[in-house]
Design a protein around this motif. Structure first.
Motif, PDB file in Angstrom:
ATOM      1  N   ASP A   7     -61.923 -33.273  14.623  1.00  0.00           N
ATOM      2  CA  ASP A   7     -62.457 -34.547  13.913  1.00  0.00           C
ATOM      3  C   ASP A   7     -61.521 -36.079  14.956  1.00  0.00           C
ATOM      4  N   ASP A   8     -61.527 -35.963  16.513  1.00  0.00           N
ATOM      5  CA  ASP A   8     -61.441 -36.268  17.500  1.00  0.00           C
ATOM      6  C   ASP A   8     -60.361 -36.947  17.421  1.00  0.00           C
ATOM      7  N   LYS A   9     -59.148 -36.745  16.331  1.00  0.00           N
ATOM      8  CA  LYS A   9     -57.663 -36.707  15.855  1.00  0.00           C
ATOM      9  C   LYS A   9     -57.106 -35.373  16.459  1.00  0.00           C
ATOM     10  N   ILE A  10     -55.561 -35.625  17.165  1.00  0.00           N
ATOM     11  CA  ILE A  10     -54.698 -35.053  17.555  1.00  0.00           C
ATOM     12  C   ILE A  10     -54.271 -34.179  16.168  1.00  0.00           C
ATOM     13  N   VAL A  11     -54.094 -32.781  16.008  1.00  0.00           N
ATOM     14  CA  VAL A  11     -53.500 -32.008  15.274  1.00  0.00           C
ATOM     15  C   VAL A  11     -51.904 -31.308  16.095  1.00  0.00           C
ATOM     16  N   LEU A  12     -50.603 -32.158  15.270  1.00  0.00           N
ATOM     17  CA  LEU A  12     -49.873 -31.996  15.934  1.00  0.00           C
ATOM     18  C   LEU A  12     -48.525 -31.858  15.140  1.00  0.00           C
ATOM     19  N   ALA A  13     -48.024 -30.132  15.973  1.00  0.00           N
ATOM     20  CA  ALA A  13     -46.994 -29.499  15.475  1.00  0.00           C
ATOM     21  C   ALA A  13     -45.613 -30.064  15.571  1.00  0.00           C
ATOM     22  N   MET A  14     -45.187 -30.421  14.538  1.00  0.00           N
ATOM     23  CA  MET A  14     -43.829 -30.910  14.507  1.00  0.00           C
ATOM     24  C   MET A  14     -42.302 -30.184  13.392  1.00  0.00           C
ATOM     25  N   ALA A  15     -40.870 -29.839  13.932  1.00  0.00           N
ATOM     26  CA  ALA A  15     -40.304 -28.959  13.180  1.00  0.00           C
ATOM     27  C   ALA A  15     -39.509 -30.116  12.638  1.00  0.00           C
ATOM     28  N   ASP A  16     -39.543 -31.137  13.112  1.00  0.00           N
ATOM     29  CA  ASP A  16     -39.284 -32.964  12.409  1.00  0.00           C
ATOM     30  C   ASP A  16     -40.079 -33.488  12.137  1.00  0.00           C
ATOM     31  N   PRO A  17     -41.446 -33.679  11.055  1.00  0.00           N
ATOM     32  CA  PRO A  17     -41.885 -34.522  11.005  1.00  0.00           C
ATOM     33  C   PRO A  17     -41.846 -35.626  10.237  1.00  0.00           C
ATOM     34  N   THR A  18     -40.278 -36.440   9.965  1.00  0.00           N
ATOM     35  CA  THR A  18     -39.797 -37.124   9.507  1.00  0.00           C
ATOM     36  C   THR A  18     -39.569 -38.201  11.049  1.00  0.00           C
ATOM     37  N   ASP A  19     -40.046 -37.806  12.286  1.00  0.00           N
ATOM     38  CA  ASP A  19     -39.777 -38.247  13.472  1.00  0.00           C
ATOM     39  C   ASP A  19     -40.882 -39.448  13.844  1.00  0.00           C
ATOM     40  N   VAL A  20     -40.588 -40.833  13.188  1.00  0.00           N
ATOM     41  CA  VAL A  20     -41.709 -41.645  13.104  1.00  0.00           C
ATOM     42  C   VAL A  20     -41.788 -42.091  14.609  1.00  0.00           C
ATOM     43  N   VAL A  21     -40.315 -42.291  16.192  1.00  0.00           N
ATOM     44  CA  VAL A  21     -40.630 -42.657  16.945  1.00  0.00           C
ATOM     45  C   VAL A  21     -41.847 -41.810  17.528  1.00  0.00           C
ATOM     46  N   ALA A  22     -41.811 -40.204  17.801  1.00  0.00           N
ATOM     47  CA  ALA A  22     -42.220 -39.553  18.299  1.00  0.00           C
ATOM     48  C   ALA A  22     -43.841 -39.452  18.077  1.00  0.00           C
ATOM     49  N   LEU A  23     -43.965 -40.205  16.915  1.00  0.00           N
ATOM     50  CA  LEU A  23     -45.618 -40.731  16.177  1.00  0.00           C
ATOM     51  C   LEU A  23     -45.971 -41.384  16.619  1.00  0.00           C
ATOM     52  N   ASP A  24     -45.345 -42.395  16.473  1.00  0.00           N
ATOM     53  CA  ASP A  24     -45.442 -43.721  17.014  1.00  0.00           C
ATOM     54  C   ASP A  24     -45.790 -44.037  18.777  1.00  0.00           C
ATOM     55  N   ASP A  25     -45.351 -43.243  19.712  1.00  0.00           N
ATOM     56  CA  ASP A  25     -45.110 -42.411  21.220  1.00  0.00           C
ATOM     57  C   ASP A  25     -46.854 -42.220  21.088  1.00  0.00           C
ATOM     58  N   VAL A  26     -47.150 -41.157  20.677  1.00  0.00           N
ATOM     59  CA  VAL A  26     -47.805 -40.306  20.733  1.00  0.00           C
ATOM     60  C   VAL A  26     -49.805 -40.214  20.421  1.00  0.00           C
ATOM     61  N   ARG A  27     -49.629 -41.490  19.244  1.00  0.00           N
ATOM     62  CA  ARG A  27     -50.261 -42.522  18.780  1.00  0.00           C
ATOM     63  C   ARG A  27     -50.383 -43.045  19.563  1.00  0.00           C
ATOM     64  N   ALA A  28     -49.703 -44.224  20.556  1.00  0.00           N
ATOM     65  CA  ALA A  28     -50.081 -45.508  21.812  1.00  0.00           C
ATOM     66  C   ALA A  28     -50.453 -44.581  23.115  1.00  0.00           C
ATOM     67  N   LEU A  29     -49.879 -42.908  23.053  1.00  0.00           N
ATOM     68  CA  LEU A  29     -50.080 -42.716  24.327  1.00  0.00           C
ATOM     69  C   LEU A  29     -51.158 -42.183  23.971  1.00  0.00           C
ATOM     70  N   THR A  30     -52.244 -40.887  23.155  1.00  0.00           N
ATOM     71  CA  THR A  30     -53.364 -41.269  23.263  1.00  0.00           C
ATOM     72  C   THR A  30     -54.688 -41.763  22.905  1.00  0.00           C
ATOM     73  N   ARG A  31     -53.948 -42.634  22.008  1.00  0.00           N
ATOM     74  CA  ARG A  31     -55.007 -43.959  20.803  1.00  0.00           C
ATOM     75  C   ARG A  31     -55.889 -42.664  20.137  1.00  0.00           C
ATOM     76  N   ARG A  32     -55.579 -42.138  19.374  1.00  0.00           N
ATOM     77  CA  ARG A  32     -55.984 -41.115  18.715  1.00  0.00           C
ATOM     78  C   ARG A  32     -54.996 -40.951  17.288  1.00  0.00           C
ATOM     79  N   GLU A  33     -55.500 -41.176  16.079  1.00  0.00           N
ATOM     80  CA  GLU A  33     -55.068 -40.556  14.591  1.00  0.00           C
ATOM     81  C   GLU A  33     -54.378 -39.348  15.246  1.00  0.00           C
ATOM     82  N   VAL A  34     -53.517 -38.679  14.159  1.00  0.00           N
ATOM     83  CA  VAL A  34     -52.221 -37.480  14.652  1.00  0.00           C
ATOM     84  C   VAL A  34     -52.582 -37.011  12.911  1.00  0.00           C
TER      85      VAL A  34
END
Length: 574
Positions: free
Chosen positions: A110-137
């Motif tokens: 549904d136009d959202k990115i499904v992101l696999a993470m071994a450490d799902p608590t890494d909020v910095v990675a999530l913020d960077d992905v959202r900023a780069l792709t402009r999509r929900e994760v």
């Protein structure tokens, strides 16, 4: 108090100076407190997040940790050995970012990115992905080592694809570089070769049965057929068309200079440590040659009849027929309905030292040890009929004819059954009852068919519901009535399973396929009707009166058992 807890086998409460995550890890018995405190001291000095630190030091079981994090955070856990990676999703994030954060986009939902993470608590990675792709994760957790392996494989594919595109773009027309690549001096690390090999490897990982490479005015479309349905995988520049087609022709030992007529060939290779056979067919189109590659997984030839989806009562009837020393058994259905797989599974049961089994096929799809297999060669004058005549002079006990296509082949096969041989073959009809009529139309005498025909199996392939995500929902009786539910043979279910879709099944709701078998043994009444050239409706009524379970009812039994959905059965059964 601590001693009492230890004696009872209960993990003692962790110190309150620890973080909530650390306390939760101890309480879940992912790691004990002394080991964690020691790790925290090292982790603080190394300035590395806790989860990656624990994983990199192998202080925790990676799968247990991933499942714990998924449960704690309300996320989905994925297994990369079962989940295909969508190449379109991986291209949304640069390779450098994937390496930095150890993340991998594996699908789009549904136009959202499904992101696999071994450490799902890494909020910095999530913020960077959202900023780069402009999509929900949508975050999912996974095992550390499997994520690293998937990263390496995906990044290698991306880098090689970019390398090929760059090389092609450097040439104005795109032809000179390709001509160099497909010359006699071609080397194993040529980009075109890597791109072709990676496409085949990806198809094998995605459980594809066919690869379609289709030329269009502006690009080349690549699609995989998975569980009977085509899915677009990617598009590559038009400039790569000639190189890809020529590379595949070389692998299949085809004439690379001939582009005006269809050709077909065979490729044997090892994919991810697994032996596979590929059947390649070219088709000239106005935009160039289209290529279809059929992936023949050798393990399919070793499947048992039970694994193919035969219901127990149908299997008993079918086995009674093929255990006889003579007679004709025909398997019918459209192209791609699994007829060959059923025939091979039957041959595997009959294959023993005291039987001489000979097959004549076009082409030989699977190599069976202990079986004499003959390849039809039309240009050399070796057709089904000629080969069948020769086989009869080789003292066979069991004969497998790949397909009955004409009167001559049908007549010889029937006569072979009458002379004491067991003959198995396939034929194209809509259902089991219409098979005698099809043989009439071919010109075979009705009395020969009546005497030789012993059993007909009609089959279709329906997609199997994904066990990971199928949902059970209440069903309304009027819905069953509209679907033509056989209330006499199949109990009315209160609930039915429906497809939902998850990463494991690429959001289709289905994973794998199951065969629906309609088994029609030839009774004495049917034998007389066939000898009298009776119509299909007469034969069908006699078969149903004799206890045959029709294909729609077979499908409904699988629906009631939760193997597939009602919509899927209605899709494949008219």
């Amino acid at each position: 108090m601590e001693g009492t807890a230890d004696a009872l086998g209960v993990t003692p409460p962790p110190g309150r100076d620890l973080s909530p995550l650390s306390r939760a890890l101890i309480l879940a018995r992912i790691i004990d407190e002394p080991t964690l405190r020691s790790a925290l001291a090292e982790q603080s000095a190394a300035r590395v997040p806790l989860i990656p630190f624990l994983l990199s030091r192998s202080l925790v079981d990676e799968v247990e940790l991933a499942r714990f994090m998924a449960s704690r955070l309300g996320l989905e856990f994925v297994d990369f050995e079962k989940v295909p990676v969508d190449q379109a999703a991986t291209q949304l994030i640069p390779v450098q970012m994937e390496r930095k954060y150890r993340i991998l986009p594996i699908a789009l939902r549904d136009d959202k990115i499904v992101l696999a993470m071994a450490d799902p608590t890494d909020v910095v990675a999530l913020d960077d992905v959202r900023a780069l792709t402009r999509r929900e994760v949508i975050v999912v957790t996974c095992a550390w080592s499997l994520l690293n392996r998937a990263l390496e494989r995906t990044q290698r594919i991306s880098e090689e694809a970019l390398d090929v595109t760059a090389k092609a773009a450097d040439e104005a027309a795109g032809e000179s570089a390709i001509d160099d690549l497909v010359s006699a001096e071609i080397v194993d690390d040529a980009p075109i070769i890597k791109l072709v090999n990676m496409t085949i490897s990806q198809a094998a990982m995605d459980r594809a049965s066919d690869i379609h490479i289709e030329p269009y005015p502006g690009d080349l479309r690549i699609r995989f057929r998975i569980d009977g349905v085509l899915h677009e995988v990617t598009r590559v520049p038009k400039s790569l068309q000639s190189g890809i087609v020529t590379r595949l022709k070389l692998m299949a030992n085809l004439n690379i200079a001939e582009r005006r007529v269809p050709q077909d060939g065979r490729i044997s290779l090892r994919v991810d440590g697994k032996e596979m056979d590929l059947r390649l067919a070219t088709l000239p189109t106005v935009e160039g040659e289209k290529i279809v590659i059929r992936i023949l997984d050798k393990t399919r030839a070793q499947l048992s009849l039970g694994e193919l989806g035969f219901l127990s009562e149908s299997l008993v009837v079918y086995e009674k027929s093929f255990r006889r020393p003579w007679g004709t058994i025909l398997v019918t259905g459209p192209t791609g309905s699994g007829k060959s797989t059923t025939l091979y599974a039957t041959i595997n049961i009959l294959n023993s030292d005291d039987r001489n089994i000979i097959t004549v096929e076009d082409p030989v799809e699977y190599r069976l040890p202990g079986v004499n297999q003959v390849q039809v060669h039309a240009k050399a004058g070796l057709g089904f009929a000629n080969a069948l005549r020769s086989i009869l002079r080789s003292d066979p006990d069991v004969i497998l004819v790949g397909e009955i296509r004409d009167r001559e082949t049908a007549t010889i096969a029937v006569e072979a059954a009458l002379t004491g041989h067991l003959v198995l073959s396939s034929i194209h009809t809509n259902d089991a009852a219409s098979t005698p009529s099809r043989l009439f139309e071919m010109g075979v005498e009705p009395y020969l068919i009546a005497s030789a025909l012993d059993c007909v199996v009609a089959q279709r392939l329906a997609r199997r519901l994904c066990d990971n995500c199928k949902v059970e929902l209440p069903v309304k009786e009027n819905e069953l009535v509209l679907a033509g539910w056989n209330f006499e043979r199949v109990a009315t279910p209160k609930n039915l399973f429906r497809p939902r879709g998850c990463l494991q099944c690429s959001n289709t709701g289905y994973q794998g396929r199951i065969a629906l078998h309609e088994v029609m043994p030839i009774t004495s009444e049917m034998e007389r009707a066939i000898a009298d050239s009776s119509q299909t409706d007469v034969i069908r009524k006699l078969a149903l009166d004799g206890g045959m379970v029709d294909m729609r009812t077979i499908g409904m039994l699988h629906v009631a058992n939760g193997m597939t959905s009602l919509e899927e059965v209605l899709r494949v059964v008219a």
